[in-house]
Design a protein around this motif. Structure first.
Motif, PDB file in Angstrom:
ATOM      1  N   UNK A   1      52.671 -14.805  85.565  1.00 56.65           N
ATOM      2  CA  UNK A   1      51.963 -13.571  85.193  1.00 56.65           C
ATOM      3  C   UNK A   1      51.435 -12.837  86.423  1.00 56.65           C
ATOM      4  N   UNK A   2      51.244 -11.544  86.271  1.00 52.11           N
ATOM      5  CA  UNK A   2      50.695 -10.719  87.355  1.00 52.11           C
ATOM      6  C   UNK A   2      49.178 -10.855  87.362  1.00 52.11           C
TER       7      UNK A   2
ATOM      8  N   UNK B   1      54.006  -8.019  77.690  1.00 49.17           N
ATOM      9  CA  UNK B   1      54.822  -8.723  76.710  1.00 49.17           C
ATOM     10  C   UNK B   1      54.197  -8.596  75.323  1.00 49.17           C
ATOM     11  N   UNK B   2      55.012  -8.202  74.342  1.00 50.35           N
ATOM     12  CA  UNK B   2      54.544  -8.178  72.956  1.00 50.35           C
ATOM     13  C   UNK B   2      54.480  -9.591  72.382  1.00 50.35           C
ATOM     14  N   UNK B   3      55.497 -10.386  72.686  1.00 46.33           N
ATOM     15  CA  UNK B   3      55.596 -11.725  72.100  1.00 46.33           C
ATOM     16  C   UNK B   3      54.956 -12.760  73.025  1.00 46.33           C
ATOM     17  N   UNK B   4      53.674 -12.553  73.303  1.00 47.16           N
ATOM     18  CA  UNK B   4      52.995 -13.419  74.259  1.00 47.16           C
ATOM     19  C   UNK B   4      52.790 -14.824  73.697  1.00 47.16           C
ATOM     20  N   UNK B   5      52.642 -14.932  72.380  1.00 48.81           N
ATOM     21  CA  UNK B   5      52.523 -16.271  71.771  1.00 48.81           C
ATOM     22  C   UNK B   5      53.795 -17.079  72.010  1.00 48.81           C
ATOM     23  N   UNK B   6      54.936 -16.428  71.865  1.00 45.92           N
ATOM     24  CA  UNK B   6      56.216 -17.106  72.083  1.00 45.92           C
ATOM     25  C   UNK B   6      56.361 -17.521  73.542  1.00 45.92           C
ATOM     26  N   UNK B   7      55.956 -16.626  74.450  1.00 40.96           N
ATOM     27  CA  UNK B   7      56.090 -16.925  75.871  1.00 40.96           C
ATOM     28  C   UNK B   7      55.245 -18.132  76.268  1.00 40.96           C
ATOM     29  N   UNK B   8      53.960 -18.101  75.950  1.00 39.14           N
ATOM     30  CA  UNK B   8      53.087 -19.197  76.361  1.00 39.14           C
ATOM     31  C   UNK B   8      53.217 -20.423  75.467  1.00 39.14           C
TER      32      UNK B   8
ATOM     33  N   UNK C   1      41.320  -5.177  87.276  1.00 39.45           N
ATOM     34  CA  UNK C   1      41.456  -5.218  88.730  1.00 39.45           C
ATOM     35  C   UNK C   1      42.150  -6.471  89.234  1.00 39.45           C
ATOM     36  N   UNK C   2      42.097  -7.546  88.471  1.00 39.04           N
ATOM     37  CA  UNK C   2      42.719  -8.797  88.903  1.00 39.04           C
ATOM     38  C   UNK C   2      43.979  -9.123  88.117  1.00 39.04           C
ATOM     39  N   UNK C   3      44.502  -8.157  87.370  1.00 40.98           N
ATOM     40  CA  UNK C   3      45.716  -8.390  86.605  1.00 40.98           C
ATOM     41  C   UNK C   3      45.427  -8.943  85.230  1.00 40.98           C
ATOM     42  N   UNK C   4      46.498  -9.382  84.547  1.00 45.03           N
ATOM     43  CA  UNK C   4      46.361  -9.819  83.164  1.00 45.03           C
ATOM     44  C   UNK C   4      47.403 -10.875  82.838  1.00 45.03           C
ATOM     45  N   UNK C   5      47.038 -11.796  81.964  1.00 40.21           N
ATOM     46  CA  UNK C   5      47.953 -12.890  81.620  1.00 40.21           C
ATOM     47  C   UNK C   5      49.202 -12.409  80.888  1.00 40.21           C
ATOM     48  N   UNK C   6      49.201 -11.185  80.354  1.00 44.30           N
ATOM     49  CA  UNK C   6      50.379 -10.669  79.652  1.00 44.30           C
ATOM     50  C   UNK C   6      51.133  -9.629  80.469  1.00 44.30           C
ATOM     51  N   UNK C   7      50.880  -9.554  81.788  1.00 45.72           N
ATOM     52  CA  UNK C   7      51.588  -8.627  82.671  1.00 45.72           C
ATOM     53  C   UNK C   7      52.583  -9.401  83.531  1.00 45.72           C
ATOM     54  N   UNK C   8      53.769  -8.812  83.706  1.00 48.06           N
ATOM     55  CA  UNK C   8      54.812  -9.443  84.508  1.00 48.06           C
ATOM     56  C   UNK C   8      55.539  -8.379  85.320  1.00 48.06           C
TER      57      UNK C   8
END
Length: 390
Positions: free
Chosen positions: A266-267, A250-257, A189-196
């Motif tokens: 993030x959304x 995002x699949x490559x979330x480790x690379x992003x963060x 409901x509040x979104x996710x750190x891997x959503x954009x």
């Protein structure tokens, strides 16, 4: 030997669900956000200007003396949310994600939570057991930004989706639901750190087209040679105006963060008392929830102590639990009676336990069970224990 439970249960997850995995609380997030902003930008930037503006506001409006170290994150973000939502800063209202200070906070909250999240093969045992016991007919409503549950489900090999319904056909008046796949439904409901969101990128493309400009606008995710492996949150046909179409994982979330300064926002809804005003992209997650519960077989609330300022969640849970406890309580459904409402939290003394019960005073405690030792392997056993049989 007990029968396998058919599912059709609702699980509501708050921050207390993720704490045993090492995830930070809101109180831990704020000082770390400040540290990272100062590490990257020093102390002369839009975040610090907003902090000083808030300190001045509280002193002059409420007579309260604050410093950058004594600010409450949720109250500060509420102040910023009101400014942004009403456009009080005029041309400095930067984007759908917020003004400059909000963008700093969201970026670094995503990074901090990501860094504190164990890999899917390193989670505490309670998460794997919880994932194993979930039915593909269950719904999980989570208020957390993290991906702990997704990683646990992937580890045990249980399919899930992150949206309410998959459609087989879009019609003029109604859509045909595609129920051919068995999946746990997770609604964040509040979104996710891997959503954009790709909305800003699409607006840029449209502007380029109108101005007859060649090429595509710069974007750290959507025009970056698939560097982070973005893919749509939803699949299958959707209505053209469905806001979920703009959300990508995002699949490559480790690379992003892993970036020193994360390059996109993030959304996630701000950790504020005003977050409901930004709920539009996720409104589909709420649709019909006030009528839920009546024909469900279980409701469990894990690690969510129902803060007094979260009225929108209070109303939703009030409706859901009232329906659950008042409709078909003594009528078998799919050869099972409804189970007691399960309330799990971490409370160490009588005062804390009484406060929890008071906040959920709308629960009929004759039809509920309470566990106050926090989320653990024993808590998982408590949650899934079927105490009523047809």
């Amino acid at each position: 030997m007990s029968k396998e439970h058919p599912g059709f249960r609702i699980f509501v997850l708050g921050a207390g669900f993720s704490v045993p995995a090492g995830l930070p609380t809101a109180a831990e997030l704020y000082p770390e956000v400040v540290r990272r902003v100062e590490r990257s930008y020093g102390k002369d930037n839009r975040f610090h200007w907003a902090v000083q503006d808030y300190i001045d506001y509280r002193r002059r409006s409420d007579g309260i003396e604050l410093t950058i170290d004594t600010i409450d994150l949720e109250e500060f973000m509420s102040f910023l949310d009101i400014e942004h939502f009403l456009g009080l800063e005029g041309s400095d209202t930067l984007s759908e994600h917020g003004n400059a200070a909000q963008l700093f906070v969201k970026r670094y909250i995503g990074q901090i939570i990501h860094e504190r999240t164990p890999s899917k093969d390193s989670l505490p045992q309670e998460y794997y057991e919880f994932a194993e016991k979930l039915s593909v007919k269950d719904i999980v409503i989570t208020l957390n930004y993290d991906v702990v549950l997704e990683r646990a489900l992937e580890y045990v090999g249980k399919p899930y989706r992150l949206f309410p319904q998959r459609y087989g056909k879009i019609g003029d008046g109604f859509n045909t639901v595609d129920d051919s796949r068995d999946e746990v439904t997770i609604l964040k409901l509040h979104g996710s750190l891997d959503w954009f969101s790709n909305k800003s990128y699409l607006h840029g493309l449209e502007a380029f087209k109108k101005q007859d400009v060649d090429g595509r606008p710069n974007d750290p995710i959507f025009n970056n040679n698939d560097k982070y492996g973005q893919y749509p949150l939803v699949d299958g046909p959707r209505n053209e105006d469905d806001p979920l179409l703009n959300i990508y994982r995002l699949k490559n979330i480790d690379l992003f963060y892993g970036n020193y300064d994360p390059p996109a926002i993030p959304m996630i809804l701000s950790p504020s008392h005003m977050k409901i005003v930004y709920a539009n992209p996720f409104l589909d997650f709420w649709w019909g929830s006030g009528r839920a519960g009546g024909m469900n077989l279980g409701i469990s609330i894990i690690g969510f102590s129902l803060p007094l300022h979260d009225d929108y969640l209070r109303i939703c849970l009030y409706r859901m639990i009232s329906n659950f406890q008042e409709v078909a309580w003594d009528q078998p459904l799919l050869d099972f009676y409804k189970n007691h409402v399960k309330l799990v939290d971490f409370r160490t003394d009588k005062e804390g336990k009484d406060e929890l019960l008071e906040r959920y005073r709308f629960i009929d405690y004759e039809k509920a069970e309470v566990y106050t030792d926090g989320f653990s392997v024993d808590a998982v056993e408590f949650i899934f224990n079927q105490s009523r049989y047809a």
